[in-house]
Design an enzyme around this catalytic site. Structure first.
Site: not given
Ligand code: SAH
Ligand code: SF4
Length: 354
Positions: A92, A110, A117, A121, A124, A342
């Protein structure tokens, strides 16, 4: 002969390829402009190259735009695109700040850098799916080109002004492809988007943070911090076990020294991290670092167990940072009604399929 994806090449590389395939060097420049500036989807769209040369070009270069599977539009103008790639994987791309009648406004795209990934996390949606593969250089630049094509049909003046590498995936775990995509998108005969208008967001791949500062010091850096305490961050962002906060902050200091740019710290406020201890920890961590903190109320993702704090808790958190003279803001939430966080659109489609 295996064809090379034309969206993955710099102008000089295209020129070399043209020369070695019996075409003039100038053809390389022309192809680069058509592909990277005008975002063509088919060789037939080229108007200043002979049919015979176009046929030769199509023998060694491939041009395969992604297929748009679904688009969602938010009330706030954010648009989210789900693309299918050549091998059937889906990614996406989100466009923020689009307003039809204000063509000169900031338009931030974006982009995704991986399918899934490996970092995983807790909060996420992308991380929950696991890791499929890295995106290629052409698939990264392609997101910009495919979105541009779609928007140009509505408004021929449309331009993308800013890029954030904050879609699906961890950009610094696909470092070489991301760095090359940055150079291509920065090229004068391509989109010509300034390096200072691009930001790479990372969960904290320490060695690559330092490498980025050396390789491309003008590109902005955002750190997904989300906790100031190792025991909490270990759970939220598993890569913290490999690169704990002390090493991450040291890398950020090095980054600011090498680039003279401040670092953006993303902090998604949730039930696990919105308290006094975390805020005070953050003040300590950021001492002496040129920083800006973005507070984002977490977007609750199915099955994650992570939920939003109260407004009062968020304001308390912000005040502790402000009192310590740290630059802090609530990040404007974009596209909440279309799951523009994300990986969320993809997850919803997966659920619909199930
Ligand atoms: N992997 C990289 C970039 C992609 S994620 C990273 O983690 O920085 C982009 C952003 O979305 C990151 O700051 C991540 O922590 C945030 N993110 C992911 N899931 C989220 C959620 N459920 N609510 C708010 N931010 C989220
Ligand atoms: Fe990967 Fe999502 Fe963590 Fe970013 S926030 S590093 S995309 S798992």
């Amino acid at each position: 002969m295996e064809k090379i994806d034309c969206r993955s090449l710099l102008e000089a590389e295209l020129s070399e390829l043209c020369l070695s395939n019996g075409l003039s060097k100038f053809r390389g420049k022309q192809i680069f402009q058509w592909v990277q500036q005008k975002a063509i989807a088919d060789w037939e769209e080229i108007s200043n190259i002979s049919q015979a040369d176009k046929e030769r070009i199509s023998k060694f270069l491939s041009l395969r735009p992604a297929t748009l599977i679904r688009e969602q539009k938010s009330k706030d103008g954010t648009r989210k695109f789900l693309f299918e790639l050549a091998d059937g994987e889906r990614i996406e791309t989100v466009l923020m700040g689009y307003e039809k009648d204000k063509s000169r406004d900031r338009q931030t795209i974006c982009v995704s850098t991986q399918v899934g990934c490996p970092v995983g996390c807790l909060f996420c949606a992308t991380g929950m799916e696991g890791f499929k593969r890295n995106l290629t250089i052409g698939e990264i630049t392609g997101q910009v080109l495919d979105v541009l094509r779609i928007l140009k049909k509505e408004n021929s003046e449309f331009r993308i002004t800013n890029i954030v590498f904050m879609g699906m995936g961890e950009p610094l775990l696909n470092y070489d492809a991301v760095l090359k995509a940055i150079s291509i998108l920065n090229s004068h005969d391509g989109q010509n988007i300034g390096l200072r208008k691009m930001t790479v967001s990372t969960s904290g791949v320490v060695p690559k943070i330092i490498q980025l500062a050396k390789d491309s010091p003008q590109v902005g850096l955002a750190i997904s911090l989300h906790s100031s305490r190792d025991e909490v961050r270990d759970k939220l962002i598993p890569i913290n076990k490999k690169y704990p906060l002390a090493s991450l902050m040291a890398a950020c200091r090095t980054y600011t020294q090498l680039t003279n740019r401040r670092v953006t710290f993303e902090f998604a406020l949730n039930n696990a991290n919105t308290n006094r201890l975390e805020a005070q920890g953050l003040v300590k961590l950021l001492k002496g670092i040129m920083a800006h903190v973005n507070l984002i109320p977490v977007n609750p993702v199915q099955r994650s167990g992570v939920c939003r704090p109260t407004r009062g808790e968020m304001l308390m958190f912000k005040k502790i940072l402000e009192d310590a003279k740290i630059a802090v803001s609530f990040r404007e939430e974009k596209g909440l009604d279309i799951d523009a966080a994300c990986g969320q659109l993809r997850q919803r489609l997966e659920c619909e399929k199930a």
